[in-house]
Design a protein around this motif. Sequence first.
Motif, PDB file in Angstrom:
ATOM      1  N   ILE A  46      -3.460  -0.094 -11.088  1.00 35.46           N
ATOM      2  CA  ILE A  46      -4.611  -0.694 -10.393  1.00 35.46           C
ATOM      3  C   ILE A  46      -5.813  -0.825 -11.301  1.00 35.46           C
ATOM      4  CG2 ILE A  46      -6.262  -0.363  -8.504  1.00 35.46           C
ATOM      5  CD1 ILE A  46      -4.066   0.932  -6.884  1.00 35.46           C
ATOM      6  N   THR A  47      -6.075   0.171 -12.131  1.00 32.79           N
ATOM      7  CA  THR A  47      -7.271   0.124 -12.978  1.00 32.79           C
ATOM      8  C   THR A  47      -7.203  -1.011 -13.989  1.00 32.79           C
ATOM      9  OG1 THR A  47      -6.233   1.786 -14.412  1.00 32.79           O
ATOM     10  CG2 THR A  47      -7.769   2.574 -12.739  1.00 32.79           C
ATOM     11  N   ASN A  48      -5.999  -1.444 -14.358  1.00 30.58           N
ATOM     12  CA  ASN A  48      -5.850  -2.550 -15.303  1.00 30.58           C
ATOM     13  C   ASN A  48      -5.980  -3.904 -14.629  1.00 30.58           C
ATOM     14  OD1 ASN A  48      -5.259  -0.674 -17.381  1.00 30.58           O
ATOM     15  ND2 ASN A  48      -3.100  -0.636 -16.781  1.00 30.58           N
ATOM     16  N   ASN A  49      -5.583  -3.967 -13.370  1.00 30.83           N
ATOM     17  CA  ASN A  49      -5.631  -5.243 -12.648  1.00 30.83           C
ATOM     18  C   ASN A  49      -5.728  -4.944 -11.152  1.00 30.83           C
ATOM     19  OD1 ASN A  49      -5.046  -7.837 -11.495  1.00 30.83           O
ATOM     20  ND2 ASN A  49      -4.041  -8.412 -13.407  1.00 30.83           N
ATOM     21  N   GLY A  50      -6.807  -5.419 -10.538  1.00 30.12           N
ATOM     22  CA  GLY A  50      -7.025  -5.159  -9.123  1.00 30.12           C
ATOM     23  C   GLY A  50      -5.984  -5.768  -8.212  1.00 30.12           C
ATOM     24  N   LEU A  51      -5.213  -6.741  -8.724  1.00 29.57           N
ATOM     25  CA  LEU A  51      -4.179  -7.358  -7.901  1.00 29.57           C
ATOM     26  C   LEU A  51      -3.085  -6.350  -7.543  1.00 29.57           C
ATOM     27  CD1 LEU A  51      -3.240  -9.997  -6.601  1.00 29.57           C
ATOM     28  CD2 LEU A  51      -2.068 -10.565  -8.727  1.00 29.57           C
ATOM     29  N   PHE A  52      -2.927  -5.331  -8.385  1.00 29.70           N
ATOM     30  CA  PHE A  52      -1.919  -4.319  -8.088  1.00 29.70           C
ATOM     31  C   PHE A  52      -2.280  -3.494  -6.857  1.00 29.70           C
ATOM     32  CE2 PHE A  52      -0.425  -5.039 -12.454  1.00 29.70           C
ATOM     33  CZ  PHE A  52       0.946  -5.039 -12.239  1.00 29.70           C
ATOM     34  N   LEU A  53      -3.536  -3.539  -6.443  1.00 26.71           N
ATOM     35  CA  LEU A  53      -3.921  -2.826  -5.221  1.00 26.71           C
ATOM     36  C   LEU A  53      -3.229  -3.434  -4.001  1.00 26.71           C
ATOM     37  CD1 LEU A  53      -5.578  -0.596  -3.928  1.00 26.71           C
ATOM     38  CD2 LEU A  53      -7.509  -2.180  -3.779  1.00 26.71           C
ATOM     39  N   VAL A  54      -2.946  -4.741  -4.053  1.00 26.87           N
ATOM     40  CA  VAL A  54      -2.215  -5.383  -2.955  1.00 26.87           C
ATOM     41  C   VAL A  54      -0.830  -4.771  -2.830  1.00 26.87           C
ATOM     42  CG1 VAL A  54      -1.270  -7.551  -2.093  1.00 26.87           C
ATOM     43  CG2 VAL A  54      -3.490  -7.537  -3.244  1.00 26.87           C
ATOM     44  N   PHE A  55      -0.125  -4.655  -3.957  1.00 27.80           N
ATOM     45  CA  PHE A  55       1.225  -4.105  -3.938  1.00 27.80           C
ATOM     46  C   PHE A  55       1.212  -2.628  -3.544  1.00 27.80           C
ATOM     47  CE2 PHE A  55       1.209  -7.116  -7.742  1.00 27.80           C
ATOM     48  CZ  PHE A  55       1.410  -8.225  -6.940  1.00 27.80           C
ATOM     49  N   THR A  56       0.208  -1.902  -4.052  1.00 29.20           N
ATOM     50  CA  THR A  56       0.098  -0.472  -3.737  1.00 29.20           C
ATOM     51  C   THR A  56      -0.182  -0.260  -2.254  1.00 29.20           C
ATOM     52  OG1 THR A  56      -0.741  -0.010  -5.969  1.00 29.20           O
ATOM     53  CG2 THR A  56      -1.149   1.646  -4.277  1.00 29.20           C
ATOM     54  N   ALA A  57      -1.102  -1.060  -1.705  1.00 29.84           N
ATOM     55  CA  ALA A  57      -1.463  -0.902  -0.294  1.00 29.84           C
ATOM     56  C   ALA A  57      -0.279  -1.209   0.618  1.00 29.84           C
ATOM     57  CB  ALA A  57      -2.642  -1.812   0.045  1.00 29.84           C
ATOM     58  N   LEU A  58       0.482  -2.237   0.285  1.00 29.42           N
ATOM     59  CA  LEU A  58       1.661  -2.561   1.090  1.00 29.42           C
ATOM     60  C   LEU A  58       2.713  -1.460   0.983  1.00 29.42           C
ATOM     61  CD1 LEU A  58       1.981  -6.392   0.366  1.00 29.42           C
ATOM     62  CD2 LEU A  58       1.269  -5.310   2.500  1.00 29.42           C
ATOM     63  N   ALA A  59       2.875  -0.899  -0.220  1.00 25.20           N
ATOM     64  CA  ALA A  59       3.825   0.198  -0.398  1.00 25.20           C
ATOM     65  C   ALA A  59       3.381   1.453   0.344  1.00 25.20           C
ATOM     66  CB  ALA A  59       4.000   0.506  -1.884  1.00 25.20           C
ATOM     67  N   ALA A  60       2.064   1.652   0.454  1.00 26.17           N
ATOM     68  CA  ALA A  60       1.539   2.835   1.130  1.00 26.17           C
ATOM     69  C   ALA A  60       1.598   2.713   2.646  1.00 26.17           C
ATOM     70  CB  ALA A  60       0.095   3.088   0.691  1.00 26.17           C
ATOM     71  N   THR A  61       1.429   1.499   3.168  1.00 26.97           N
ATOM     72  CA  THR A  61       1.379   1.319   4.622  1.00 26.97           C
ATOM     73  C   THR A  61       2.739   1.003   5.229  1.00 26.97           C
ATOM     74  OG1 THR A  61       0.784  -1.019   4.301  1.00 26.97           O
ATOM     75  CG2 THR A  61      -1.017   0.545   4.637  1.00 26.97           C
ATOM     76  N   LEU A  62       3.680   0.487   4.439  1.00 25.61           N
ATOM     77  CA  LEU A  62       4.959   0.068   5.004  1.00 25.61           C
ATOM     78  C   LEU A  62       5.797   1.216   5.571  1.00 25.61           C
ATOM     79  CD1 LEU A  62       6.918  -2.161   5.663  1.00 25.61           C
ATOM     80  CD2 LEU A  62       7.769  -2.082   3.322  1.00 25.61           C
ATOM     81  N   PRO A  63       5.845   2.381   4.930  1.00 21.09           N
ATOM     82  CA  PRO A  63       6.703   3.424   5.498  1.00 21.09           C
ATOM     83  C   PRO A  63       6.278   3.899   6.881  1.00 21.09           C
ATOM     84  CG  PRO A  63       6.209   3.874   3.200  1.00 21.09           C
ATOM     85  CD  PRO A  63       5.312   2.748   3.619  1.00 21.09           C
ATOM     86  N   PHE A  64       4.960   3.865   7.200  1.00 13.50           N
ATOM     87  CA  PHE A  64       4.541   4.414   8.496  1.00 13.50           C
ATOM     88  C   PHE A  64       3.484   3.581   9.220  1.00 13.50           C
ATOM     89  CE2 PHE A  64       1.967   7.306  11.146  1.00 13.50           C
ATOM     90  CZ  PHE A  64       2.956   7.688  12.050  1.00 13.50           C
ATOM     91  N   PHE A  65       2.361   3.294   8.570  1.00 18.96           N
ATOM     92  CA  PHE A  65       1.236   2.686   9.267  1.00 18.96           C
ATOM     93  C   PHE A  65       1.572   1.313   9.849  1.00 18.96           C
ATOM     94  CE2 PHE A  65      -0.942   5.680   6.397  1.00 18.96           C
ATOM     95  CZ  PHE A  65      -1.723   6.359   7.316  1.00 18.96           C
ATOM     96  N   LEU A  66       2.157   0.444   9.038  1.00 22.25           N
ATOM     97  CA  LEU A  66       2.510  -0.887   9.532  1.00 22.25           C
ATOM     98  C   LEU A  66       3.550  -0.837  10.651  1.00 22.25           C
ATOM     99  CD1 LEU A  66       2.550  -3.231   6.395  1.00 22.25           C
ATOM    100  CD2 LEU A  66       1.312  -3.620   8.530  1.00 22.25           C
ATOM    101  N   PRO A  67       4.697  -0.155  10.457  1.00 21.65           N
ATOM    102  CA  PRO A  67       5.675  -0.111  11.546  1.00 21.65           C
ATOM    103  C   PRO A  67       5.164   0.615  12.782  1.00 21.65           C
ATOM    104  CG  PRO A  67       6.349   1.302   9.734  1.00 21.65           C
ATOM    105  CD  PRO A  67       5.209   0.490   9.238  1.00 21.65           C
ATOM    106  N   MET A  68       4.277   1.602  12.615  1.00 19.37           N
ATOM    107  CA  MET A  68       3.710   2.276  13.775  1.00 19.37           C
ATOM    108  C   MET A  68       2.884   1.298  14.609  1.00 19.37           C
ATOM    109  SD  MET A  68       0.938   5.354  14.075  1.00 19.37           S
ATOM    110  CE  MET A  68      -0.363   4.189  13.626  1.00 19.37           C
ATOM    111  N   ALA A  69       2.084   0.493  13.924  1.00 20.41           N
ATOM    112  CA  ALA A  69       1.290  -0.512  14.636  1.00 20.41           C
ATOM    113  C   ALA A  69       2.183  -1.512  15.350  1.00 20.41           C
ATOM    114  CB  ALA A  69       0.362  -1.233  13.646  1.00 20.41           C
TER     115      ALA A  69
END
Length: 305
Positions: A90-113
């Motif tokens: 992420i620190t090298n390219n802010g676009l990686f925050l998109v991939f990180t956020a999806l990876a962080a929310t997919l296991p629980f937050f997104l499917p819970m919603a």
Amino acid sequence: MSQAEAATDAVTTGPAAGAVRAPRLLWTFGLLRSELLTTFRRWRTLALLGVLAAVPILVGIAVKIETSDGSSVGGGGPDGGGGPAFISQITNNGLFLVFTALAATLPFFLPMAIGVVAGDAVAGEANAGTLRYLLVAPAGRTRLLLTKYAIVLAFCLVATLTVAVSALTVGAVLFPLGDLTTISGTQISFADGLGRALLIALVVAASLVGIAALGLFVSTLTGSGIAAMATTVGLLITVQILDQIPQLHAIQPYFFSHYWLSFADLMREPVYWDDLVKNLGLQGLYAVVFGSAAWARFTAKDITA
């Protein structure tokens, strides 16, 4: 206009005899529009989207604080320590925050919603006493159920894009943007990276089709929206736990969550399609099986309240 009022108006101004197809089509679009407005105007829906949008903000701020002294952040798999995939980039390219956020929310937050919205789709109407009014209208049970599922799928897409857009915004504000390096080590342009980010968001949304169908089926089994939501989320947690037990490796490929993180293969050059195809096929299978089960239950259900 409430759902009950929409159904009552449809009965009052229903199609005349001999003019069935066009009025029914109009009713379908009218019902779809009414359900969309009702769903996305609910405070619960807005709160869920707000929580999802907050996750990338928290991740971005945490990474920014941790790296403010010039140190690097760990994460991204076996070689990068703990944490969501791509977090070390992420620190090298802010676009990686998109991939990180999806990876962080997919296991629980997104499917819970998704589980909350899907579980409440039919059971919430029954609990509120509006289901029988909707069924009086000429849409029929099958069309109503398909509309409900379409609304849940729309929420899948909106929820995923909410995470992606929030992450892209925060990444652009806190970190540099530019060409990025794929998992394979090749360089791609920022425009190509944006295209892959959009494709990944669509794949993540498609990965939620299975839990959406499961939640809709559970929603047809009870007249309590809270019970349906709790059951769907409980099943989600149970499957996630079972998917981590090594002794169950023989059946784990059939769990709807098993290939969720395969979207990372879209960041390879060339793209690895095997697990991606398996994931989409598995979601389609769950949609057919539990969608059919929901239809069989709902069309035979005795609506008395």
